[in-house]
Design a protein around this motif. Structure first.
Motif, PDB file in Angstrom:
ATOM      1  N   LEU A  61       0.808  -1.335  -0.073  1.00  0.00           N
ATOM      2  CA  LEU A  61       0.068  -0.111  -0.038  1.00  0.00           C
ATOM      3  C   LEU A  61       1.020   1.214  -0.124  1.00  0.00           C
ATOM      4  CD1 LEU A  61      -2.885  -0.909   2.402  1.00  0.00           C
ATOM      5  CD2 LEU A  61      -3.015  -0.949  -0.062  1.00  0.00           C
ATOM      6  N   VAL A  62       2.014   1.162   0.724  1.00  0.00           N
ATOM      7  CA  VAL A  62       2.842   2.421   0.684  1.00  0.00           C
ATOM      8  C   VAL A  62       3.095   2.775  -0.598  1.00  0.00           C
ATOM      9  CG1 VAL A  62       5.087   3.297   1.650  1.00  0.00           C
ATOM     10  CG2 VAL A  62       3.536   2.005   3.118  1.00  0.00           C
ATOM     11  N   ARG A  63       3.726   1.635  -1.470  1.00  0.00           N
ATOM     12  CA  ARG A  63       4.281   1.919  -2.740  1.00  0.00           C
ATOM     13  C   ARG A  63       3.079   2.373  -3.718  1.00  0.00           C
ATOM     14  NH1 ARG A  63       6.804  -2.835  -1.346  1.00  0.00           N
ATOM     15  NH2 ARG A  63       5.383  -4.117  -2.374  1.00  0.00           N
ATOM     16  N   ALA A  64       1.771   1.831  -3.531  1.00  0.00           N
ATOM     17  CA  ALA A  64       0.836   1.909  -4.520  1.00  0.00           C
ATOM     18  C   ALA A  64      -0.007   3.364  -4.073  1.00  0.00           C
ATOM     19  CB  ALA A  64      -0.084   0.865  -4.612  1.00  0.00           C
ATOM     20  N   VAL A  65      -0.237   3.701  -2.822  1.00  0.00           N
ATOM     21  CA  VAL A  65      -0.977   4.799  -2.524  1.00  0.00           C
ATOM     22  C   VAL A  65      -0.033   5.858  -1.677  1.00  0.00           C
ATOM     23  CG1 VAL A  65      -3.335   5.435  -1.272  1.00  0.00           C
ATOM     24  CG2 VAL A  65      -2.897   2.953  -2.134  1.00  0.00           C
ATOM     25  N   PRO A  66       0.391   6.651  -2.355  1.00  0.00           N
ATOM     26  CA  PRO A  66       1.087   7.822  -1.732  1.00  0.00           C
ATOM     27  C   PRO A  66       0.091   8.542  -0.532  1.00  0.00           C
ATOM     28  CG  PRO A  66       1.124   8.019  -4.074  1.00  0.00           C
ATOM     29  CD  PRO A  66       0.249   7.070  -4.042  1.00  0.00           C
ATOM     30  N   GLY A  67       0.785   8.607   0.458  1.00  0.00           N
ATOM     31  CA  GLY A  67       0.090   9.022   1.491  1.00  0.00           C
ATOM     32  C   GLY A  67      -0.548   8.375   2.674  1.00  0.00           C
ATOM     33  N   ILE A  68      -0.526   7.036   2.218  1.00  0.00           N
ATOM     34  CA  ILE A  68      -1.317   6.210   3.132  1.00  0.00           C
ATOM     35  C   ILE A  68      -0.807   5.940   4.525  1.00  0.00           C
ATOM     36  CG2 ILE A  68      -0.101   4.346   2.422  1.00  0.00           C
ATOM     37  CD1 ILE A  68      -3.689   4.210   3.187  1.00  0.00           C
ATOM     38  N   ARG A  69       0.345   6.140   4.702  1.00  0.00           N
ATOM     39  CA  ARG A  69       0.617   6.327   6.177  1.00  0.00           C
ATOM     40  C   ARG A  69       0.076   7.636   6.939  1.00  0.00           C
ATOM     41  NH1 ARG A  69       4.853   2.826   7.728  1.00  0.00           N
ATOM     42  NH2 ARG A  69       6.019   1.875   6.082  1.00  0.00           N
ATOM     43  N   ASP A  70       0.081   8.694   6.303  1.00  0.00           N
ATOM     44  CA  ASP A  70      -0.472   9.763   6.872  1.00  0.00           C
ATOM     45  C   ASP A  70      -1.784   9.615   6.979  1.00  0.00           C
ATOM     46  OD1 ASP A  70       1.940  11.372   6.903  1.00  0.00           O
ATOM     47  OD2 ASP A  70       1.780  12.341   5.239  1.00  0.00           O
ATOM     48  N   MET A  71      -2.623   9.154   6.123  1.00  0.00           N
ATOM     49  CA  MET A  71      -3.971   8.868   6.296  1.00  0.00           C
ATOM     50  C   MET A  71      -4.426   8.142   7.621  1.00  0.00           C
ATOM     51  SD  MET A  71      -5.774  10.378   3.909  1.00  0.00           S
ATOM     52  CE  MET A  71      -4.633  11.676   4.318  1.00  0.00           C
ATOM     53  N   VAL A  72      -3.494   7.023   8.116  1.00  0.00           N
ATOM     54  CA  VAL A  72      -3.668   6.328   8.935  1.00  0.00           C
ATOM     55  C   VAL A  72      -3.407   7.100  10.295  1.00  0.00           C
ATOM     56  CG1 VAL A  72      -3.057   4.014  10.207  1.00  0.00           C
ATOM     57  CG2 VAL A  72      -3.269   3.981   7.673  1.00  0.00           C
ATOM     58  N   ARG A  73      -2.250   7.701  10.286  1.00  0.00           N
ATOM     59  CA  ARG A  73      -2.021   8.605  11.229  1.00  0.00           C
ATOM     60  C   ARG A  73      -3.127   9.811  11.746  1.00  0.00           C
ATOM     61  NH1 ARG A  73       2.246  13.102  10.455  1.00  0.00           N
ATOM     62  NH2 ARG A  73       2.623  13.967  12.728  1.00  0.00           N
ATOM     63  N   ALA A  74      -3.588  10.293  10.322  1.00  0.00           N
ATOM     64  CA  ALA A  74      -4.633  11.455  10.701  1.00  0.00           C
ATOM     65  C   ALA A  74      -6.029  10.676  11.228  1.00  0.00           C
ATOM     66  CB  ALA A  74      -5.153  11.975   9.107  1.00  0.00           C
ATOM     67  N   ARG A  75      -6.164   9.629  10.819  1.00  0.00           N
ATOM     68  CA  ARG A  75      -7.563   8.899  11.482  1.00  0.00           C
ATOM     69  C   ARG A  75      -7.379   8.846  12.868  1.00  0.00           C
ATOM     70  NH1 ARG A  75      -8.992   4.096   7.888  1.00  0.00           N
ATOM     71  NH2 ARG A  75      -7.372   3.057   8.929  1.00  0.00           N
ATOM     72  N   ARG A  76      -6.154   8.179  13.325  1.00  0.00           N
ATOM     73  CA  ARG A  76      -5.919   7.922  14.634  1.00  0.00           C
ATOM     74  C   ARG A  76      -5.889   9.250  15.526  1.00  0.00           C
ATOM     75  NH1 ARG A  76      -5.462   2.579  16.938  1.00  0.00           N
ATOM     76  NH2 ARG A  76      -5.245   2.895  19.018  1.00  0.00           N
ATOM     77  N   ALA A  77      -5.437  10.310  15.000  1.00  0.00           N
ATOM     78  CA  ALA A  77      -5.782  11.604  15.576  1.00  0.00           C
ATOM     79  C   ALA A  77      -6.901  12.215  15.629  1.00  0.00           C
ATOM     80  CB  ALA A  77      -4.490  12.649  14.839  1.00  0.00           C
ATOM     81  N   PHE A  78      -7.623  11.829  14.704  1.00  0.00           N
ATOM     82  CA  PHE A  78      -9.025  12.300  14.689  1.00  0.00           C
ATOM     83  C   PHE A  78      -9.756  11.770  15.741  1.00  0.00           C
ATOM     84  CE2 PHE A  78     -13.418  11.232  13.236  1.00  0.00           C
ATOM     85  CZ  PHE A  78     -13.911  12.446  12.817  1.00  0.00           C
ATOM     86  N   VAL A  79      -9.525  10.332  15.925  1.00  0.00           N
ATOM     87  CA  VAL A  79     -10.371   9.644  17.240  1.00  0.00           C
ATOM     88  C   VAL A  79      -9.789  10.434  18.728  1.00  0.00           C
ATOM     89  CG1 VAL A  79     -10.392   7.418  18.226  1.00  0.00           C
ATOM     90  CG2 VAL A  79     -10.412   7.334  15.646  1.00  0.00           C
ATOM     91  N   THR A  80      -8.850  10.442  18.812  1.00  0.00           N
ATOM     92  CA  THR A  80      -8.312  11.167  19.899  1.00  0.00           C
ATOM     93  C   THR A  80      -8.713  12.509  20.294  1.00  0.00           C
ATOM     94  OG1 THR A  80      -6.184  11.595  19.317  1.00  0.00           O
ATOM     95  CG2 THR A  80      -6.474   9.503  20.127  1.00  0.00           C
ATOM     96  N   ARG A  81      -8.549  13.066  19.185  1.00  0.00           N
ATOM     97  CA  ARG A  81      -9.216  14.524  19.485  1.00  0.00           C
ATOM     98  C   ARG A  81     -10.818  14.539  19.598  1.00  0.00           C
ATOM     99  NH1 ARG A  81      -6.614  19.344  16.244  1.00  0.00           N
ATOM    100  NH2 ARG A  81      -7.902  20.278  17.366  1.00  0.00           N
ATOM    101  N   CYS A  82     -11.540  13.747  18.617  1.00  0.00           N
ATOM    102  CA  CYS A  82     -12.841  13.667  19.129  1.00  0.00           C
ATOM    103  C   CYS A  82     -13.291  13.333  20.501  1.00  0.00           C
ATOM    104  CB  CYS A  82     -13.683  12.770  17.895  1.00  0.00           C
ATOM    105  SG  CYS A  82     -13.332  13.715  16.276  1.00  0.00           S
ATOM    106  N   ALA A  83     -12.696  12.298  20.918  1.00  0.00           N
ATOM    107  CA  ALA A  83     -12.915  11.562  22.128  1.00  0.00           C
ATOM    108  C   ALA A  83     -12.809  12.750  23.430  1.00  0.00           C
ATOM    109  CB  ALA A  83     -11.888  10.444  22.578  1.00  0.00           C
ATOM    110  N   ARG A  84     -11.494  13.367  23.069  1.00  0.00           N
ATOM    111  CA  ARG A  84     -11.192  14.628  23.890  1.00  0.00           C
ATOM    112  C   ARG A  84     -12.379  15.472  24.083  1.00  0.00           C
ATOM    113  NH1 ARG A  84      -6.333  16.469  22.620  1.00  0.00           N
ATOM    114  NH2 ARG A  84      -7.032  18.281  21.506  1.00  0.00           N
ATOM    115  N   ARG A  85     -12.701  15.994  22.656  1.00  0.00           N
ATOM    116  CA  ARG A  85     -13.986  17.089  22.618  1.00  0.00           C
ATOM    117  C   ARG A  85     -15.151  16.680  23.391  1.00  0.00           C
ATOM    118  NH1 ARG A  85     -15.471  20.127  17.084  1.00  0.00           N
ATOM    119  NH2 ARG A  85     -17.374  20.848  17.614  1.00  0.00           N
ATOM    120  N   PHE A  86     -15.584  15.254  22.920  1.00  0.00           N
ATOM    121  CA  PHE A  86     -16.829  14.714  23.749  1.00  0.00           C
ATOM    122  C   PHE A  86     -16.771  15.101  25.200  1.00  0.00           C
ATOM    123  CE2 PHE A  86     -17.569  12.049  19.605  1.00  0.00           C
ATOM    124  CZ  PHE A  86     -18.111  12.921  18.988  1.00  0.00           C
ATOM    125  N   ALA A  87     -15.587  14.403  25.709  1.00  0.00           N
ATOM    126  CA  ALA A  87     -15.327  14.386  27.063  1.00  0.00           C
ATOM    127  C   ALA A  87     -15.398  15.867  27.712  1.00  0.00           C
ATOM    128  CB  ALA A  87     -14.176  13.783  27.587  1.00  0.00           C
TER     129      ALA A  87
END
Length: 286
Positions: A61-87
């Protein structure tokens, strides 16, 4: 196999405590003959709790889909920031569906920094995810259960188990990169069952891969790699993703790219994001 919190080398065959009571041969096949979507993501995040076949799939996937690592990282950050916001909004019950492998900076860490009394329920069905979740996602107010979001009956039974969450009160639901693996014919039952189980005022944080933002080659690589897992990928267009929020009221600015939800807003200057996300509130009855 090492813990996702360790840096040691993985072993070939860890002991698996199968609390899901799945058939042993099916578990064996899942662990050692196919890559796993959450383990692929964990590899892309730099985690160690993976096997060679997961690394190979992730590297494809890294070879075929540029930015895939950043996308996974961004999704994880989204979860934690939303969780903090909801709390911070005052919610004290959290349901993390498809929680994935622990990272050491998980939902309960973020939530308990705001409200130490909050309850967090992690849900997954991947045996390796569960093995590590039972080992590392523990403590007061934290529980892990085995359920597949695609199996509405079992999922709702887990939600209704006594002592987990009080569904008479609002719950913060985290659905990041989960409905991407649910087939079209399964979606209505999953979404309807979830809405009917939640109290009005419940909050939702949802992300989904957006087919409209992928090239043909990228979409092909993503679907082919995940076709080898137990959970084939189902890319959807923006309109179909927006429909997943039916019954909820989207927060401003609506369904957007994930990069503004990073650890520090604006620090990921990427021209295009192929994962969209949004926050929403379950409507009160008319």
């Amino acid at each position: 196999m090492s813990s996702p919190l360790d840096t040691g080398q993985t072993t070939d065959r860890p002991h698996l405590t199968d609390q899901s009571h799945a058939d042993a041969r099916a578990v064996e096949a899942l662990l050692f003959t196919r890559p796993s979507a959450p383990r692929i993501d964990h590899h892309l995040l730099g985690g160690q709790a993976v096997y060679d076949l997961d690394r190979q799939a992730g590297n494809t996937l890294v070879r075929a889909v540029p930015g895939i690592r950043d996308m996974v990282r961004a999704r994880r950050a989204f979860v934690t920031r939303c969780a903090r916001r909801f709390a911070e909004e005052g919610l004290d019950q959290f349901l993390d569906l498809g929680c994935g492998l622990p990272t050491g900076h998980d939902v309960h860490h973020v939530v308990h920094a705001v409200d130490p009394a909050a309850r967090v329920l992690y849900v997954d069905h991947d045996p390796i995810v569960l093995q590590h979740a039972w080992a590392h996602l523990s403590g007061p107010g934290v529980e892990v259960v085995t359920a597949d979001v695609r199996d509405t009956r079992l999922l709702l039974a887990a939600l209704h188990d006594e002592g987990m969450l009080d569904l008479r009160r609002p719950v913060a639901v985290l659905l990041a990169g989960v409905l991407d693996f649910v087939a079209d014919h399964e979606l209505p039952a999953v979404l309807t069952g979830l809405r009917k189980s939640l109290a009005p005022g419940s909050r939702l944080a949802l992300t989904h891969l957006c087919a409209d933002r992928l090239t043909t080659a990228e979409a092909t690589a993503l679907t082919e790699v995940h076709a080898r897992t137990q959970t084939p990928l189902r890319p959807r267009g923006r309109t179909a993703i927006g429909a997943l929020f039916t019954g909820f009221v989207l927060d401003e600015p609506g369904l957007v790219e994930l990069y503004p939800w990073g650890p520090d807003e604006g620090v990921w200057p990427v021209a295009n994001s192929f994962v969209l996300g949004g926050l929403a509130t379950l409507r009160h009855p008319a």
